[in-house]
Design an enzyme around this catalytic site. Structure first.
Site, PDB file in Angstrom:
ATOM      1  N   ASN A  11       0.875  -1.179   0.000  1.00  0.00           N
ATOM      2  CA  ASN A  11       0.000   0.000   0.000  1.00  0.00           C
ATOM      3  C   ASN A  11       0.905   1.219   0.000  1.00  0.00           C
ATOM      4  O   ASN A  11       1.471   1.571   1.020  1.00  0.00           O
ATOM      5  CB  ASN A  11      -0.894  -0.032   1.252  1.00  0.00           C
ATOM      6  CG  ASN A  11      -1.742   1.226   1.369  1.00  0.00           C
ATOM      7  OD1 ASN A  11      -1.807   2.030   0.436  1.00  0.00           O
ATOM      8  ND2 ASN A  11      -2.401   1.397   2.505  1.00  0.00           N
ATOM      9  N   LYS A  13       0.123   4.261  -0.336  1.00  0.00           N
ATOM     10  CA  LYS A  13      -0.500   5.475   0.227  1.00  0.00           C
ATOM     11  C   LYS A  13      -0.222   6.658  -0.710  1.00  0.00           C
ATOM     12  O   LYS A  13      -0.196   6.475  -1.925  1.00  0.00           O
ATOM     13  CB  LYS A  13      -0.011   5.693   1.659  1.00  0.00           C
ATOM     14  CG  LYS A  13      -0.192   4.432   2.515  1.00  0.00           C
ATOM     15  CD  LYS A  13       0.043   4.638   3.973  1.00  0.00           C
ATOM     16  CE  LYS A  13      -0.154   3.310   4.701  1.00  0.00           C
ATOM     17  NZ  LYS A  13      -0.047   3.438   6.140  1.00  0.00           N
ATOM     18  N   HIS A  99      -9.444   1.393   4.850  1.00  0.00           N
ATOM     19  CA  HIS A  99      -8.182   1.582   5.577  1.00  0.00           C
ATOM     20  C   HIS A  99      -8.427   2.558   6.725  1.00  0.00           C
ATOM     21  O   HIS A  99      -9.211   3.503   6.600  1.00  0.00           O
ATOM     22  CB  HIS A  99      -7.103   2.110   4.624  1.00  0.00           C
ATOM     23  CG  HIS A  99      -5.740   2.066   5.225  1.00  0.00           C
ATOM     24  ND1 HIS A  99      -5.310   2.993   6.143  1.00  0.00           N
ATOM     25  CD2 HIS A  99      -4.726   1.174   5.080  1.00  0.00           C
ATOM     26  CE1 HIS A  99      -4.088   2.680   6.533  1.00  0.00           C
ATOM     27  NE2 HIS A  99      -3.709   1.571   5.897  1.00  0.00           N
ATOM     28  N   GLU A 101      -6.779   4.960   7.771  1.00  0.00           N
ATOM     29  CA  GLU A 101      -6.526   6.373   7.445  1.00  0.00           C
ATOM     30  C   GLU A 101      -7.735   6.968   6.746  1.00  0.00           C
ATOM     31  O   GLU A 101      -8.083   8.130   6.974  1.00  0.00           O
ATOM     32  CB  GLU A 101      -5.260   6.496   6.580  1.00  0.00           C
ATOM     33  CG  GLU A 101      -4.008   6.216   7.415  1.00  0.00           C
ATOM     34  CD  GLU A 101      -2.830   5.638   6.658  1.00  0.00           C
ATOM     35  OE1 GLU A 101      -2.828   5.662   5.412  1.00  0.00           O
ATOM     36  OE2 GLU A 101      -1.894   5.141   7.326  1.00  0.00           O
ATOM     37  N   GLU A 171      -5.208  -4.645  10.815  1.00  0.00           N
ATOM     38  CA  GLU A 171      -4.205  -3.589  10.973  1.00  0.00           C
ATOM     39  C   GLU A 171      -4.476  -2.818  12.265  1.00  0.00           C
ATOM     40  O   GLU A 171      -5.307  -1.897  12.271  1.00  0.00           O
ATOM     41  CB  GLU A 171      -4.275  -2.616   9.786  1.00  0.00           C
ATOM     42  CG  GLU A 171      -3.849  -3.217   8.473  1.00  0.00           C
ATOM     43  CD  GLU A 171      -3.245  -2.169   7.539  1.00  0.00           C
ATOM     44  OE1 GLU A 171      -2.201  -2.471   6.945  1.00  0.00           O
ATOM     45  OE2 GLU A 171      -3.783  -1.068   7.404  1.00  0.00           O
ATOM     46  N   GLY A 177       2.768   2.604  10.763  1.00  0.00           N
ATOM     47  CA  GLY A 177       3.731   3.688  10.580  1.00  0.00           C
ATOM     48  C   GLY A 177       4.462   4.096  11.850  1.00  0.00           C
ATOM     49  O   GLY A 177       5.115   5.141  11.884  1.00  0.00           O
ATOM     50  N   SER A 217       3.710  -1.807  10.455  1.00  0.00           N
ATOM     51  CA  SER A 217       5.175  -1.829  10.645  1.00  0.00           C
ATOM     52  C   SER A 217       5.794  -3.172  10.261  1.00  0.00           C
ATOM     53  O   SER A 217       6.743  -3.636  10.909  1.00  0.00           O
ATOM     54  CB  SER A 217       5.542  -1.433  12.081  1.00  0.00           C
ATOM     55  OG  SER A 217       5.126  -0.103  12.336  1.00  0.00           O
TER      56      SER A 217
HETATM   57  P1  13P Z   1       3.214   0.592   7.670  1.00  0.00           P
HETATM   58  O1  13P Z   1       3.715  -0.690   7.090  1.00  0.00           O
HETATM   59  O2  13P Z   1       3.943   1.812   7.160  1.00  0.00           O
HETATM   60  O3  13P Z   1       3.128   0.537   9.153  1.00  0.00           O
HETATM   61  O4  13P Z   1       1.700   0.786   7.136  1.00  0.00           O
HETATM   62  C1  13P Z   1       0.807  -0.255   7.296  1.00  0.00           C
HETATM   63  C2  13P Z   1      -0.410   0.070   6.514  1.00  0.00           C
HETATM   64  O5  13P Z   1      -1.166   0.958   6.858  1.00  0.00           O
HETATM   65  C3  13P Z   1      -0.664  -0.714   5.297  1.00  0.00           C
HETATM   66  O6  13P Z   1      -1.949  -0.496   4.823  1.00  0.00           O
END
Ligand code: 13P
Length: 255
Positions: A11, A13, A99, A101, A171, A177, A217
């Site tokens: 992903n 983003k 997601h 976010e 997640e 992150g 992560s």
């Molecule tokens: P990270 O791997 O940067 O923690 O992000 C995970 C994520 O949100 C994947 O959709």
């Protein structure tokens, strides 16, 4: 022998321009030996503006293309949104839905997630549905109730034949992150809870067929911990997937 095909999805983003996408995939293609599609599925979900370039560059490789979101209307006056036909034109196979976010910053609710899941399926693409708890919910012992609520609402009105196609990504929001990945035990416990819930909503056979990833992560250094328990069927990767060598190492962890 794993019961389900592992799936790793990058992903990206809001990272990588058109030019950066081309560079990533060129580097990437020189570094990976073609994966056996019968052993692992690997997906790249770039921003919309890079889908065309990614589709062109990934053609003929063992990688599939994914999108990060999709509207639940066919077309219309929805400024800034993306319709299924626009994704299908580039051969998009997977669409990330719900997601955290998007839930946190763009008012995505379980109701809109549910509509989007149905529309992705109706358009013959495969949703990757994200669920997970905040740190406050975890500390208050509410992880399971949060996930139960999300699964019940997100799968409402979706028949068993469609539900089993959906990939679920667990997640935990506090692990995204932050560099603080969930322990493999915590991840396995929640993934088992997701399967138990799917068995209650649908059936035991469905709960054994549905693929459940971990995300938060994930890096080449920790992926093996998750994959050694065959309950977890792969990962949804943010930061580490922006580096071609790291994403390849993660995908190779099951080979
Ligand atoms: P990270 O791997 O940067 O923690 O992000 C995970 C994520 O949100 C994947 O959709």
């Amino acid at each position: 022998m794993r019961k389900r095909m592992p799936i790793f999805a990058a992903n990206w983003k809001m990272y990588k321009t058109f030019g950066e996408t081309a560079k990533f995939i060129d580097e990437f293609k020189t570094n990976f030996k073609a994966f056996d599609k019968n052993k692992v599925e690997a997906v790249i979900c770039p921003p919309y503006t890079s889908l065309f370039k990614a589709a062109e560059k990934l053609a003929g490789t063992c990688f599939s293309l994914g999108a990060q979101n999709m509207n639940f209307e066919k077309e219309g006056a929805f400024t800034g949104e993306i319709a299924p036909a626009m994704l299908l034109e580039f051969g998009v196979k997977y669409v990330i839905i719900g997601h955290s976010e998007r839930r946190a910053y763009y008012n995505e609710t379980d109701e809109s997630v549910n509509k989007k899941l149905k529309f992705v399926l109706a358009n013959d693409m495969v949703p990757i549905l994200c669920v997970g708890e905040t740190i406050e919910e975890r500390e208050a012992g509410k992880t399971e109730s949060k996930i139960l609520g999300q699964l019940k609402a997100d799968f409402a009105g979706i028949g068993e034949a469609d539900a089993e196609k959906i990939v679920i990504a667990y997640e935990p929001i506090w692990a995204i992150g932050t560099g603080k990945n969930a322990t493999s035990k915590d991840a396995v416990d929640v993934v088992n809870f997701i399967r138990k819930t799917m068995s209650e909503i649908y059936s035991k056979p469905l709960s054994e067929k549905v693929r459940v990833q971990y995300g938060g992560s994930v890096k080449p250094e920790n992926i093996a911990e998750y994959m050694k328990d065959e309950t977890i069927d792969g990962a949804l990767i943010g930061g580490a997937s922006l580096d071609p060598a790291k994403f390849i190492k993660i995908c190779e962890s099951v080979l």
